[in-house]
Design a protein around this motif. Structure first.
Motif, PDB file in Angstrom:
ATOM      1  N   VAL A  77       0.802  -1.221  -0.217  1.00 15.26           N
ATOM      2  CA  VAL A  77      -0.177   0.086  -0.072  1.00 15.26           C
ATOM      3  C   VAL A  77       0.884   1.244  -0.034  1.00 15.26           C
ATOM      4  O   VAL A  77       1.654   1.476   0.789  1.00 15.26           O
ATOM      5  CB  VAL A  77      -0.929  -0.011   1.315  1.00 15.26           C
ATOM      6  N   PRO A  78       0.872   2.084  -0.915  1.00 16.90           N
ATOM      7  CA  PRO A  78       1.921   3.413  -1.167  1.00 16.90           C
ATOM      8  C   PRO A  78       1.255   4.174  -0.235  1.00 16.90           C
ATOM      9  O   PRO A  78      -0.042   4.746  -0.132  1.00 16.90           O
ATOM     10  CB  PRO A  78       1.600   3.653  -2.539  1.00 16.90           C
ATOM     11  N   ASN A  79       2.158   4.501   0.830  1.00 21.78           N
ATOM     12  CA  ASN A  79       1.702   5.673   1.714  1.00 21.78           C
ATOM     13  C   ASN A  79       1.293   7.054   0.978  1.00 21.78           C
ATOM     14  O   ASN A  79       0.279   7.580   1.545  1.00 21.78           O
ATOM     15  CB  ASN A  79       2.953   6.027   2.546  1.00 21.78           C
ATOM     16  N   TRP A  91      -6.182   0.309   5.538  1.00 17.58           N
ATOM     17  CA  TRP A  91      -5.673   1.378   6.252  1.00 17.58           C
ATOM     18  C   TRP A  91      -6.924   1.965   6.595  1.00 17.58           C
ATOM     19  O   TRP A  91      -8.093   2.096   6.071  1.00 17.58           O
ATOM     20  CB  TRP A  91      -4.660   2.456   5.388  1.00 17.58           C
ATOM     21  N   HIS A  92      -6.764   3.142   7.701  1.00 20.48           N
ATOM     22  CA  HIS A  92      -7.965   3.756   8.133  1.00 20.48           C
ATOM     23  C   HIS A  92      -7.194   5.040   8.730  1.00 20.48           C
ATOM     24  O   HIS A  92      -6.262   5.113   9.317  1.00 20.48           O
ATOM     25  CB  HIS A  92      -8.933   3.007   9.014  1.00 20.48           C
ATOM     26  N   ARG A 111       0.135   8.245  12.348  1.00 16.60           N
ATOM     27  CA  ARG A 111      -0.896   7.517  12.952  1.00 16.60           C
ATOM     28  C   ARG A 111      -1.669   6.660  12.045  1.00 16.60           C
ATOM     29  O   ARG A 111      -2.080   5.590  12.056  1.00 16.60           O
ATOM     30  CB  ARG A 111      -1.959   8.287  13.499  1.00 16.60           C
ATOM     31  N   VAL A 112      -1.711   7.264  10.512  1.00 17.51           N
ATOM     32  CA  VAL A 112      -2.301   6.555   9.545  1.00 17.51           C
ATOM     33  C   VAL A 112      -1.474   5.457   8.954  1.00 17.51           C
ATOM     34  O   VAL A 112      -2.135   4.213   8.750  1.00 17.51           O
ATOM     35  CB  VAL A 112      -2.918   7.602   8.355  1.00 17.51           C
ATOM     36  N   VAL A 113      -0.171   5.750   8.754  1.00 15.91           N
ATOM     37  CA  VAL A 113       0.610   4.789   8.313  1.00 15.91           C
ATOM     38  C   VAL A 113       0.651   3.356   9.250  1.00 15.91           C
ATOM     39  O   VAL A 113       0.908   2.409   8.780  1.00 15.91           O
ATOM     40  CB  VAL A 113       2.227   5.366   7.861  1.00 15.91           C
ATOM     41  N   THR A 171      -1.633   2.192  10.963  1.00 14.48           N
ATOM     42  CA  THR A 171      -2.958   1.376  10.596  1.00 14.48           C
ATOM     43  C   THR A 171      -2.818   0.368   9.289  1.00 14.48           C
ATOM     44  O   THR A 171      -3.327  -0.464   9.162  1.00 14.48           O
ATOM     45  CB  THR A 171      -4.131   2.273  10.372  1.00 14.48           C
ATOM     46  N   ILE A 172      -1.734   0.759   8.428  1.00 17.51           N
ATOM     47  CA  ILE A 172      -1.622   0.056   7.276  1.00 17.51           C
ATOM     48  C   ILE A 172      -1.175  -1.486   7.506  1.00 17.51           C
ATOM     49  O   ILE A 172      -0.431  -1.994   8.260  1.00 17.51           O
ATOM     50  CB  ILE A 172      -0.728   0.599   6.375  1.00 17.51           C
ATOM     51  N   THR A 173      -2.331  -2.441   7.124  1.00 12.91           N
ATOM     52  CA  THR A 173      -1.988  -3.865   7.105  1.00 12.91           C
ATOM     53  C   THR A 173      -2.084  -4.288   5.557  1.00 12.91           C
ATOM     54  O   THR A 173      -2.528  -4.034   4.840  1.00 12.91           O
ATOM     55  CB  THR A 173      -3.072  -4.523   7.921  1.00 12.91           C
ATOM     56  N   GLU A 174      -0.839  -5.085   5.408  1.00 14.19           N
ATOM     57  CA  GLU A 174      -0.607  -5.699   4.128  1.00 14.19           C
ATOM     58  C   GLU A 174      -1.468  -7.127   4.154  1.00 14.19           C
ATOM     59  O   GLU A 174      -1.398  -7.769   5.151  1.00 14.19           O
ATOM     60  CB  GLU A 174       0.905  -5.883   3.738  1.00 14.19           C
ATOM     61  N   SER A 175      -1.996  -7.325   2.978  1.00 13.13           N
ATOM     62  CA  SER A 175      -2.520  -8.509   2.556  1.00 13.13           C
ATOM     63  C   SER A 175      -1.905  -9.731   2.393  1.00 13.13           C
ATOM     64  O   SER A 175      -0.923  -9.663   1.998  1.00 13.13           O
ATOM     65  CB  SER A 175      -3.569  -8.432   1.604  1.00 13.13           C
TER      66      SER A 175
END
Length: 112
Positions: free
Chosen positions: A44-46, A81-82, A104-106, A108-112
């Motif tokens: 997921v590109p930040n 992400w959220h 904070r947002v970064v 939350t990123i979870t890779e599948s």
């Protein structure tokens, strides 16, 4: 919706983000999208997450949570992400810096 979904999709498309599903209520906006950049990086590109959030902020009147689900162009899941509504309100009120919000947002990123 208190915003124009077509306008949101059009603005995101100009950034290589292709909305496949959009759902909104008074609390949050949930957007599922295909990403050219995610397929190339297999992540997921930040920067793209930031673009999605900024477009939503530009087009909505009141801060609300944003949840994103990202796939590559083949529809394969890449991640999620959220951004919480309270973070967006704190950012607008100056209680949270752009850097703190982004961190904070970064996180939350979870890779599948």
């Amino acid at each position: 919706m208190d915003f124009d979904a077509d306008q949101l999709e059009g603005r995101l498309m100009s950034h290589g983000v292709y909305v496949t599903s959009l759902d909104a209520d008074g609390e949050r906006i949930v957007v599922e999208y295909e990403s050219i950049a995610a397929g190339k990086a297999d992540a997921v590109p930040n920067r793209e997450v930031g673009r999605v959030i900024n477009v939503v902020r530009d087009l909505t009147e009141t801060p609300r949570g944003v949840r994103g689900s990202v796939t590559d162009l083949d529809g394969e899941p890449v991640g999620r992400w959220h951004a919480e509504a309270e973070w967006l309100r704190a950012l607008e009120d100056g209680e949270l810096s752009q850097v703190e919000f982004s961190q904070r947002v970064v996180e939350t990123i979870t890779e599948s």
